[in-house]
Every structure is written in C-alpha cells, then in structure tokens.
Motif scaffolding. Sequence first.
Motif, PDB file in Angstrom:
ATOM      1  N   GLY A 145      65.095  16.392   5.006  1.00  0.00           N
ATOM      2  CA  GLY A 145      65.591  15.033   5.120  1.00  0.00           C
ATOM      3  C   GLY A 145      66.749  14.845   6.367  1.00  0.00           C
ATOM      4  O   GLY A 145      67.623  13.802   6.229  1.00  0.00           O
ATOM      5  N   THR A 163      60.841  19.504  -0.742  1.00  0.00           N
ATOM      6  CA  THR A 163      59.701  18.760   0.448  1.00  0.00           C
ATOM      7  C   THR A 163      59.650  17.296   0.209  1.00  0.00           C
ATOM      8  O   THR A 163      60.323  16.303   0.904  1.00  0.00           O
ATOM      9  CB  THR A 163      58.570  19.397   0.481  1.00  0.00           C
ATOM     10  OG1 THR A 163      58.708  20.882   0.730  1.00  0.00           O
ATOM     11  CG2 THR A 163      57.787  18.700   1.829  1.00  0.00           C
ATOM     12  N   THR A 206      61.617  14.302   1.923  1.00  0.00           N
ATOM     13  CA  THR A 206      60.743  13.001   2.640  1.00  0.00           C
ATOM     14  C   THR A 206      61.201  11.745   1.863  1.00  0.00           C
ATOM     15  O   THR A 206      61.239  10.904   2.768  1.00  0.00           O
ATOM     16  CB  THR A 206      59.088  13.275   2.230  1.00  0.00           C
ATOM     17  OG1 THR A 206      58.750  14.595   2.543  1.00  0.00           O
ATOM     18  CG2 THR A 206      58.456  12.131   2.681  1.00  0.00           C
ATOM     19  N   ASN A 259      64.003  10.614   4.163  1.00  0.00           N
ATOM     20  CA  ASN A 259      63.800  10.167   5.355  1.00  0.00           C
ATOM     21  C   ASN A 259      63.339   8.723   5.288  1.00  0.00           C
ATOM     22  O   ASN A 259      63.192   8.112   6.308  1.00  0.00           O
ATOM     23  CB  ASN A 259      62.678  11.164   6.148  1.00  0.00           C
ATOM     24  CG  ASN A 259      63.271  12.324   6.482  1.00  0.00           C
ATOM     25  OD1 ASN A 259      64.435  12.498   6.844  1.00  0.00           O
ATOM     26  ND2 ASN A 259      62.424  13.470   6.486  1.00  0.00           N
TER      27      ASN A 259
END
Length: 314
Positions: free
Chosen positions: A41, A93, A97, A100
């Motif tokens: 991120g 993960t 994400t 982001n």
Amino acid sequence: MDNVINSIGIIIYTTLLYTPPLLFAALGSCFSETSGVVNIGIEGMMTIGAFVGATVGHFTGMPWISFLCGGLAGALFGALHALATVKLNADQTISGTAINFIAPGVAILLAKALFNSSDTVPLTPAQKIPLLFNGVFSGGTVWDNFFRNVLANYATTYLVFIAVLVVWFVFYKTKFGLRMRACGEHPAACDTLGINVLGIRFFSVCMSGFLAGLGGASVTMATMNQFRPTSIVGQGFIAIAAVIFGKFRPQGAMWACLLFGMCSGLKIVLGSSNVVSAQLISMIPFVVTVIVLILFVGRSQVPAANGKPYIKSK
C-alpha cells in the motif's frame, strides 16, 4: 566539451531531484518488510501524503509543517493497514491493495470538495520546499554551471540521505532495530523472550506509512508544485522494487533508488530532445524496474516471517 559537462550536470541534477520520493518510500517499506509485514500500500500512502502536503502548503504557506502533515497522513493509512494485518490478521496483500484504492479516492474526493477539481491549486515558490545553494554558483563558467545544476536542489534531496543514515543506525545499532529484525525472522522466539511482536510490527507499519507520506509530499512540494491524480502513478511500486533489489536494507535501497531516479531523470532529458517517442521514453523507469527484478529478485534474502501473520499464543 562544455556541452558534455553541462549534460552530465543536468543528468545528476534530475537524478537527485527524482530520487527523494522513491527513497523516502523505500525506507518506509524497509521498516514494514523487515518487521514481517508486507506493505504494497506504499503507493496509496504516497498519494495521500502528496495531497495533504500540497493542500496544507496552499492554506498555511508553511512548507515544513505541510511536509510533516503529508507524512502524518501517510502514517494514518499505515495505521489502518497495521490494524487490519497486525491486529486483525487480515491478508496483507489484500489490505495493501485496498489502501492503494482508498487513499487516492479520498485524496480526489477531498480535492473536489476543497478546490472543485481533482487537482489542487499550484503552490507558489514560498509555499514549496526551499531550494538550497540557489545562486551560490553564478560565475558563468562551465564548472559554475555544473555545480549549480548538481547542488542547487531542494532541501528534501539532502534530507533524504540524512534519513538513510538515521534508518541504518536504527536498524543495526539500536535495540529496537535488533528486535524489529528478529520479529521479521522468528516472531515466536521473540515472544518467548518478552518482546512485544505485535507492538513492534504495528509501529513499523505506521513508520512505513509516515515515510511514504513524506515521499509523496516531496513530489508535490518539490518535484512538482501541485497535486494531481497522476502525481504518484507507479512510484510506490518502484520503491518496493528498490527494496527488493536492495535486499531489504536501507543502504541497498538507496543505491537502487538512485538508479531508478536516474532513469526518471533520463526520461526528462530525452523527452526534451523530441528525438525519441514520448511514449517510449515514459516507459524507461518501469522497463528498468522489471529488468532489475528479473535479474536480482532471486538473490534477495526475504525475512523468514515476512507476510506471515503472527497470532500470539495464550
């Protein structure tokens, strides 16, 4: 000969101009990855830091306070990632994400609300990070031009290399650094020795967000002069690649970021020549990133517990 010296000076200047955002973010990634938490991120944390830095700079006119606020905004999203992954054991993960997606969305939403645009208002020179050694070399000779091109850079350029020394010292010369590295290798053993594994990991992820936020703020307050949705496209992932290339060490990440910064600088220099297609030139940093990962990713020694949630035994 004079043209060659001037060209070398420009390339070094652009390298130093584009390296700080990558290096701040890479140092932050070193904190998170070394402690055992994957943080993809970084890109989102850089984006929110870029927006907050530019916005606070516009409204306050105090560049260093604005720069710090950009880091704190990144730390806030770092804490969100730490809450999900360290405290709630979410997939690291997926959480990265989500950061982001969320952080850029929040930045654009606030920009629309404050400026009626996805961009912020451009900063004036007084609102940006100050230039150092500007006007010191003004004799007019080729060597004056060379040193002016190399040294007359933004203060963040010098600050980030000081940060490398500080992070290296924390990692390898302090008790906290030893415990953080141990938590990334064998958290269960650390727990049996009374080390607060979850606390160290939580702090490290927040620190990664803070440094990534500083990297984002250095883009909009030094390299550029305003926030745009495309300000941080890809830079967070390049910073992560630099950490892998640098074997998860701050000094290694520094050399990798200098390489990628030079690629960004070459993109600017070649783009002004109108000889090569702009689309091909814009690919340079990303192509080099892929090549570096192909050649060196297998040689990196990933912390043994990196990406593995630690559930404290009762």
